[in-house]
Design an enzyme around this catalytic site. Structure first.
Site, PDB file in Angstrom:
ATOM      1  N   GLY A  84     -23.900 -29.979  37.712  1.00  0.00           N
ATOM      2  CA  GLY A  84     -24.548 -31.209  37.907  1.00  0.00           C
ATOM      3  C   GLY A  84     -24.815 -31.838  36.471  1.00  0.00           C
ATOM      4  CD  GLU A 107     -22.587 -22.629  40.209  1.00  0.00           C
ATOM      5  OE1 GLU A 107     -22.320 -21.415  40.322  1.00  0.00           O
ATOM      6  OE2 GLU A 107     -23.671 -23.009  41.005  1.00  0.00           O
ATOM      7  N   GLY A 129     -18.791 -28.802  37.128  1.00  0.00           N
ATOM      8  CA  GLY A 129     -17.583 -29.117  37.673  1.00  0.00           C
ATOM      9  C   GLY A 129     -17.104 -30.683  37.210  1.00  0.00           C
ATOM     10  NE  ARG A 130     -19.686 -36.020  39.762  1.00  0.00           N
ATOM     11  CZ  ARG A 130     -19.422 -36.588  40.800  1.00  0.00           C
ATOM     12  NH1 ARG A 130     -18.295 -37.361  41.069  1.00  0.00           N
ATOM     13  NH2 ARG A 130     -19.606 -36.275  42.026  1.00  0.00           N
ATOM     14  CB  CYS A 148      -6.681 -52.414  57.876  1.00  0.00           C
ATOM     15  SG  CYS A 148      -4.641 -52.477  57.685  1.00  0.00           S
ATOM     16  CE1 TYR A 177     -17.306 -32.415  43.548  1.00  0.00           C
ATOM     17  CE2 TYR A 177     -17.633 -33.341  41.156  1.00  0.00           C
ATOM     18  CZ  TYR A 177     -17.669 -32.127  42.394  1.00  0.00           C
ATOM     19  OH  TYR A 177     -18.507 -30.979  42.205  1.00  0.00           O
TER      20      TYR A 177
HETATM   21  C1  LIG Z   1     -20.780 -28.691  43.420  1.00  0.00           C
HETATM   22  C2  LIG Z   1     -21.503 -27.574  42.914  1.00  0.00           C
HETATM   23  C3  LIG Z   1     -21.410 -27.393  41.278  1.00  0.00           C
HETATM   24  C4  LIG Z   1     -20.917 -28.305  40.483  1.00  0.00           C
HETATM   25  O1  LIG Z   1     -21.461 -29.532  40.380  1.00  0.00           O
HETATM   26  P1  LIG Z   1     -21.064 -30.684  39.249  1.00  0.00           P
HETATM   27  O2  LIG Z   1     -21.755 -32.103  39.881  1.00  0.00           O
HETATM   28  O3  LIG Z   1     -19.470 -31.032  39.853  1.00  0.00           O
HETATM   29  O4  LIG Z   1     -21.092 -30.239  38.204  1.00  0.00           O
HETATM   30  C5  LIG Z   1     -21.914 -26.082  40.882  1.00  0.00           C
HETATM   31  N1  LIG Z   1     -22.768 -25.442  41.809  1.00  0.00           N
HETATM   32  C6  LIG Z   1     -22.807 -25.732  43.287  1.00  0.00           C
HETATM   33  C7  LIG Z   1     -23.439 -24.730  43.974  1.00  0.00           C
HETATM   34  C8  LIG Z   1     -22.158 -26.883  43.672  1.00  0.00           C
HETATM   35  O5  LIG Z   1     -22.256 -26.971  44.853  1.00  0.00           O
END
Ligand SMILES: *Cc1c(COP(=O)(O)O)cnc(C)c1O
Length: 386
Positions: free
Chosen positions: A228, A262, A264-265, A335, A364
């Site tokens: 996050g 962990e 991601g984005r 559309c 995403y």
């Molecule tokens: C989606 C998610 C992440 C990654 O979140 P980002 O905003 O992409 O960093 C990490 N842990 C869990 C449990 C998630 O659901």
């Protein structure tokens, strides 16, 4: 904002009529991941597990592998896919509603940590482990209420367990010798800057340490502090302050603990571009529109997040309808009035035939989109390596 490599490739794709396309700069991805790893490398630094759901494409996973400690997967599908792409990767498996089949797959594919979402899931996991004669290492997923105002997405609701529900796990754990509780997992919100993220991590650590002490947990401990980390689509050149976050986390680390995150984005978003071309330019009810090949069925991100996807226009030797120095709304071929990439953005000059490269399209984007709506052709995928 756009790398040379991607820009050159965009022009080549246009000449071959192969747009729209997702174009990834793997060298840029590696450079960014190396910076993150460097910022999180001293004593007390957390391990990094990349959250595959942000972008699970195999070339992305393989480019990231040397800079991350493992991969977090959130379904049996991701699990099987990541195991195939990276046979030796350390894996953690989280997410709500895990089925028995998925849990069994996790045991079969050697997942290192399962993040347990509920007492019922814990009971089922224990029984699967018993029947298949295995031992399992778990983290319990904690959901703390707290004040998450101002975050992009608060993970309230069905994720993990509130403190009361955590309590129901203790009897199950004592009755299940095949389950080894290694610690706590929490992913509470997304869109936090470094200081907010440090404060949230402190909250998780304080709660988790106290709870593990109280239930008499012994041995090394792990805290997965979630993902996050903030990504700001309004300022494509700013990055989450990994150095500040790393220093803040290191200051809280205690001997005998492994910390882990962990994200991601914040890892993959900057390395992808959705590149397309202008099909039409027109003015309707006083508003200029550029209609682009493709649409939000390929990149739903701006619709989902209600933002303007950042972009650059690559002017070509184009002829046709044109607009100069006026705010333009960039739309796709769907559309629906919701098929908008960016609204009323001042663009110097945009003509039919020009290219538009949307940056921050590496997470995403394609994988959260409704690809078959209107049955337009799928984009091309290009993973460039310098
Ligand atoms: C989606 C998610 C992440 C990654 O979140 P980002 O905003 O992409 O960093 C990490 N842990 C869990 C449990 C998630 O659901």
């Amino acid at each position: 904002m756009i790398t040379r490599l991607v820009e050159d490739h965009a022009q080549a794709l246009a000449r071959k009529a192969e747009l729209p396309a997702f174009v990834y700069d793997l060298a840029a991805l590696r450079g960014h991941a190396a910076e993150v790893k460097e910022a999180l490398s001293g004593p007390g630094a957390p391990e990094i597990f990349y959250a595959a759901k942000a972008n699970p494409d195999a070339p992305i996973l393989r480019a990231l592998a040397p800079y991350v400690d493992g991969i977090e997967v959130a379904s049996g599908g991701e699990l099987a896919h990541v195991r195939e792409a990276l046979p030796d990767a350390r894996l953690a498996f989280g997410g709500p509603g895990k089925t028995d089949d998925e849990l069994e797959l996790a045991l079969n594919l050697g997942v290192e940590r399962i993040h347990v979402e509920s007492p019922y899931e814990l009971t089922r996991l224990a029984s699967i482990a018993r029947t298949t004669g295995r031992e399992v290492d778990v983290l319990l997923r904690l959901n703390l209420a707290g004040d998450r105002s101002g975050v992009a997405l608060a993970m309230s609701g069905p994720f993990g367990m509130d403190p009361g529900l955590m309590e129901s796990c203790t009897d199950i754990l004592s009755a299940s010798p095949e389950i080894h509780l290694r610690g706590i997992h929490a992913h509470l919100a997304s869109g936090l800057d470094a200081s907010a993220m440090v404060a949230q991590s402190a909250e998780i650590l304080a709660w988790g340490r106290t709870w593990l002490d109280r239930i008499g947990h012994t041995g090394p401990r792990e805290f997965n502090l979630g993902g996050g980390m903030a990504v700001d689509y309004r300022t494509p050149n700013t990055r989450f302050d990994w150095k500040q976050y790393g220093a803040g986390i290191a200051a809280m680390a205690q001997p005998g603990e492994t910390l882990r995150i962990e994200p991601g984005r914040s890892i993959s978003v900057y390395s992808g571009w959705y590149v397309t071309e202008v099909l039409d330019v027109k003015k309707a009810h006083g508003q200029w529109y550029a209609v682009l090949r493709g649409g939000t069925m390929h990149i739903r991100t701006p619709v989902t997040k209600q933002h303007n996807q950042p972009f650059v226009v690559l002017n070509r030797d184009s002829a046709g309808p044109t607009v100069t120095n006026e705010p333009v709304t960039l739309v796709g071929q769907l559309c629906t009035p919701k098929d908008v990439f960016a609204r009323e953005i001042p663009t110097g000059h945009i003509t039919v035939g020009d290219l538009v490269a949307f940056s921050m399209s590496g997470a995403y984007a394609w994988n959260i989109s409704h690809h078959d709506f209107l049955m337009h052709p799928k984009p091309a995928f290009c993973y460039l390596d310098a």
